[in-house]
Design a protein around this motif. Structure first.
Motif, PDB file in Angstrom:
ATOM      1  N   ILE A 174      -0.753  -3.035  -6.296  1.00  0.00           N
ATOM      2  CA  ILE A 174      -0.423  -2.024  -5.292  1.00  0.00           C
ATOM      3  C   ILE A 174      -1.686  -1.231  -5.023  1.00  0.00           C
ATOM      4  N   VAL A 175      -2.022  -1.044  -3.755  1.00  0.00           N
ATOM      5  CA  VAL A 175      -3.173  -0.225  -3.385  1.00  0.00           C
ATOM      6  C   VAL A 175      -2.684   1.203  -3.155  1.00  0.00           C
ATOM      7  N   LEU A 176      -3.310   2.140  -3.836  1.00  0.00           N
ATOM      8  CA  LEU A 176      -2.964   3.562  -3.735  1.00  0.00           C
ATOM      9  C   LEU A 176      -4.012   4.246  -2.873  1.00  0.00           C
ATOM     10  N   SER A 177      -3.656   4.559  -1.638  1.00  0.00           N
ATOM     11  CA  SER A 177      -4.592   5.232  -0.738  1.00  0.00           C
ATOM     12  C   SER A 177      -4.526   6.741  -0.948  1.00  0.00           C
ATOM     13  N   PRO A 219      -0.400  -3.698 -11.546  1.00  0.00           N
ATOM     14  CA  PRO A 219      -1.778  -3.229 -11.322  1.00  0.00           C
ATOM     15  C   PRO A 219      -1.865  -2.285 -10.132  1.00  0.00           C
ATOM     16  N   LEU A 220      -2.740  -1.290 -10.265  1.00  0.00           N
ATOM     17  CA  LEU A 220      -2.855  -0.223  -9.270  1.00  0.00           C
ATOM     18  C   LEU A 220      -4.323  -0.020  -8.923  1.00  0.00           C
ATOM     19  N   ILE A 221      -4.642  -0.037  -7.625  1.00  0.00           N
ATOM     20  CA  ILE A 221      -6.024   0.107  -7.169  1.00  0.00           C
ATOM     21  C   ILE A 221      -6.121   1.351  -6.287  1.00  0.00           C
ATOM     22  N   ALA A 222      -6.812   2.386  -6.770  1.00  0.00           N
ATOM     23  CA  ALA A 222      -7.014   3.603  -5.989  1.00  0.00           C
ATOM     24  C   ALA A 222      -8.092   3.356  -4.938  1.00  0.00           C
ATOM     25  N   ARG A 223      -7.861   3.830  -3.719  1.00  0.00           N
ATOM     26  CA  ARG A 223      -8.778   3.568  -2.601  1.00  0.00           C
ATOM     27  C   ARG A 223      -9.052   4.854  -1.832  1.00  0.00           C
ATOM     28  N   GLY A 224     -10.329   5.032  -1.453  1.00  0.00           N
ATOM     29  CA  GLY A 224     -10.706   6.152  -0.604  1.00  0.00           C
ATOM     30  C   GLY A 224     -10.881   5.700   0.826  1.00  0.00           C
ATOM     31  N   VAL A 237       0.856  -1.187   0.000  1.00  0.00           N
ATOM     32  CA  VAL A 237       0.000   0.000   0.000  1.00  0.00           C
ATOM     33  C   VAL A 237       0.889   1.234   0.000  1.00  0.00           C
ATOM     34  N   VAL A 238       0.547   2.215  -0.823  1.00  0.00           N
ATOM     35  CA  VAL A 238       1.291   3.475  -0.844  1.00  0.00           C
ATOM     36  C   VAL A 238       0.356   4.609  -0.446  1.00  0.00           C
ATOM     37  N   LEU A 239       0.894   5.569   0.317  1.00  0.00           N
ATOM     38  CA  LEU A 239       0.111   6.716   0.791  1.00  0.00           C
ATOM     39  C   LEU A 239       0.808   8.013   0.405  1.00  0.00           C
TER      40      LEU A 239
END
Length: 498
Positions: free
Chosen positions: A101-104, A80-85, A58-60
Motif C-alpha cells: 500500500i502506498v501512503l501518500s 507492506p507500506l511505502i510512504a511517499r512525498g 494508495v491511501v491519502l
C-alpha cells in the motif's frame, strides 16, 4: 509473511483488496482510498521513471490519527507500506512492490509554526522546500538546503533522502538543519525526536539516524527546521576553463585557501550548452564552468572575491563574469538549477547518477567518466556540487533503442564503483532506493550489512516499511560475487538473516 532464505527477503502474502477497502473505510473517507488503475497510475514511479510498477492501492490520510490507524492496520496484517512525498526522488525510493500500500503524505502540507526569535519552523512533511523560505522571508530568514527540485520537492522527502543542494557546502545537508522530528513507528506509535528547545539531547542520535533512512525506519509526520538569517549580500563569479582538470584544480585551491563559498558548482561543456539554450543564463561556453558564490558582509565578499579571482586565474580560468546585482545572481543560479530539465531537451531519456568522491580525485574521476562514455557509446553531461565532491553525471540514452537502458545502467554502476574505489560513496543525496541497491554490495561488506538489517529489524519488527529498498540482502551480494559463501552459508551465520 515469511522470510525466504533463497532471496534473503521477506515475502508478503496476497491480501484481499475488497476486505482492506472495507476495513479502512471505517476510519477514512472513500475518496481517500484509491484503487482504480487510472487513480493509481501517477504513483507508479518517482523521478527515476525507468522503473515503474502500478501499486495495488494508495491511501491519502488527512490527519495524524488516520495515518496511525493505517500503520497499525498494516502492522497487524503484515501488509507492506511505502510512504511517499512529492515523488521527485531519483533513486526509485518509493517504487511500489507487490502487495504494498502506498501512503501518500501530500495532504500534510501546512506550516504549523514559524518562530523568528528561535529561528525555527515546525512543518508537516508535505510542505514544499521552497515554501519554507518563502514563509520565512518577511522575517529576514530562510531555510538553507536547496535541492534543484526545491520548487516541487517536499521537506519530508528531503529528510528521508538527506537532500543537499547548491548551498550545502557552507550550510550543510538536511541533517545539519533539522532540529526535531515526529515520526510514526512501524507499530503506529508516535515518537518525538529532538525539538527546538535544545541543541542536543542525551542518548543515541536517533534524529540523525532518521535523516537519510529512506522510509525504512518510520514515517515522518512533523519536522522542526532551523532557519538562518539571510546574508547581508551575496555575489556569484563564473569562471570558464579549457580543461576540466584545471577547473578541478581550482576547486581544490579555493577550499585549501580557507575560503568556504556558499556554493561551488561545476558543469561540463554539454551541460553548459544545454542550460544556456534553455535558460539563457549568460554562460560562457567552455569545456568546464565553475560557479562560485560568496555571501556575508560586502566587505568580506570584496576581500575574498579578490583572492578567488587570483586563484582562478592561476588555474587558467578565463572569461570571468561577476554578478552585478541580485537579478543577475539569480540568473546565474537559474542555469545551474535548471540543468537537469535542460539536458532533458537534448536527449529522449537520461539517467541521473549521484556519487561522492574526495575533491582531490575530481580530475581523475572526470577523465574516467569520459573514458566510460566512449566505451559505452553514450554521451554524459556532468553537473555537480564540486565543493563537496558530489557528482551528478547525466547519462544520455534512448529507451526506444534496444539495449540502451541496460548500457546506461551499467555505465552508471561503473561510475558508482569508481567513486567507492576512490574513497567516496555511492550516494551523496539521492539515496539508494532500488537504483543503487546492488552497488551497496560493492561499498559495504557483510558485517556492516548485518548491522543495517539488525537495526531495521529492531525498529520495524515485521519488515513492512518500504521493504526491498536501500539495503541489499546478504544473499544478493553473494549472488553478485561481492561476498564469499562457504558451504552454502553466508558470513556470520549466527546472526539472523533479516
Amino acid at each position: 509473511m515469511a522470510f525466504d532464505p533463497s532471496t534473503g527477503q521477506f515475502e508478503f502474502q496476497n491480501w484481499d483488496l475488497e476486505k482492506v477497502l472495507s476495513d479502512l473505510k471505517t476510519e477514512l473517507p472513500a475518496e481517500a482510498l484509491l484503487h482504480k488503475t487510472a487513480q493509481l497510475a501517477p504513483y507508479e514511479c518517482d523521478g527515476l521513471s525507468a522503473y515503474r510498477k502500478i501499486p495495488k492501492m494508495v491511501v491519502l490520510p488527512e490527519t495524524l490519527e488516520q495515518t496511525q490507524f493505517i500503520v497499525r492496520y498494516c502492522h497487524h496484517r503484515q501488509i507492506p507500506l511505502i510512504a511517499r512525498g512529492a515523488g521527485t526522488g531519483l533513486s526509485g525510493g518509493v517504487l511500489p512492490i507487490e502487495q504494498a500500500i502506498v501512503l501518500s503524505l501530500a495532504k500534510f502540507n501546512h506550516i504549523k509554526k514559524l518562530d523568528p526569535l528561535q529561528r525555527l519552523a515546525v512543518v508537516e512533511p508535505g510542505v514544499r522546500n521552497l515554501a519554507i523560505s518563502e514563509a520565512a522571508d518577511p522575517y529576514g530568514l530562510y531555510y538553507a538546503p536547496d535541492p534543484s527540485s526545491q520548487i516541487a520537492c517536499t521537506i519530508g522527502g528531503n529528510v528521508a533522502e538527506n537532500s543537499g543542494g547548491v548551498h550545502c557546502l557552507k550550510y550543510g545537508l538536511t541533517v545539519n538543519n533539522i532540529l526535531g522530528l515526529k515520526i510514526i513507528d512501524s507499530e503506529g506509535d508516535l515518537i518525538t525526536l529532538g525539538g527546538g528547545e535544545c541543541l542536543d539531547s542525551p542518548g543515541y542520535d536517533l534524529l540523525a539516524l532518521m535523516n537519510g533512512s529512506e522510509g525504512l525506519l518510520g514515517i515522518i509526520m512533523e519536522i522542526t527546521v532551523r532557519l538562518i538569517p539571510k546574508p547581508e549580500s551575496a555575489q556569484v563569479i563564473l569562471a570558464a576553463f579549457d580543461k576540466m582538470s584545471d577547473a578541478g584544480r581550482a576547486v581544490k585551491e579555493i577550499i585549501s585557501s580557507g575560503i568556504i563559498p556558499a556554493g561551488l558548482e561545476m558543469m561540463d561543456k554539454l551541460a553548459i550548452q544545454a542550460a544556456e539554450d534553455f535558460v539563457h543564463a549568460d554562460y560562457p561556453i567552455a569545456e568546464a564552468l565553475l560557479i562560485c558564490e560568496l555571501d556575508g558582509t560586502q566587505v568580506e565578499i570584496d576581500q575574498q572575491m579578490s583572492q578567488i579571482e587570483s586563484l582562478l586565474k592561476n588555474c587558467n580560468a578565463h572569461d570571468l563574469r561577476l554578478s552585478e546585482n541580485e537579478a543577475q545572481r539569480a540568473l546565474f543560479w537559474a542555469g545551474r538549477k535548471a540543468a537537469f530539465p535542460a539536458v532533458g531537451r537534448i536527449s529522449p531519456d537520461y539517467y541521473c547518477m549521484d556519487g561522492t568522491i574526495p575533491r582531490k580525485e575530481l580530475p581523475d574521476v572526470l577523465d574516467k567518466i569520459a573514458e566510460f562514455s566512449r566505451q559505452y557509446g553514450l554521451r554524459c553531461a556532468n553537473v555537480f556540487h564540486a565543493g563537496d565532491g558530489n557528482l551528478h553525471p547525466l547519462i544520455l540514452y534512448d529507451a526506444n533503442q534496444e539495449g540502451e537502458l541496460e548500457k546506461a545502467e551499467q555505465f552508471g554502476a561503473d561510475i558508482l564503483k569508481l567513486c567507492v574505489d576512490k574513497g567516496g560513496t555511492i550516494t551523496g543525496e539521492h539515496g539508494v532506493g532500488v537504483e543503487k541497491i546492488d552497488t551497496m554490495c560493492h561499498q559495504f561488506h557483510s558485517p556492516e550489512l548485518v548491522q543495517f538489517h539488525t537495526l531495521k529489524a529492531q525498529l520495524d519488527t515485521n519488515g513492512i516499511l518500504n521493504p526491498g529498498k536501500a539495503i541489499p540482502s546478504l544473499h544478493r551480494c553473494a549472488e553478485l560475487g561481492a561476498m564469499h559463501v562457504h558451504n552454502g552459508e553466508l558470513p556470520h551465520p549466527e546472526i539472523p538473516r533479516f
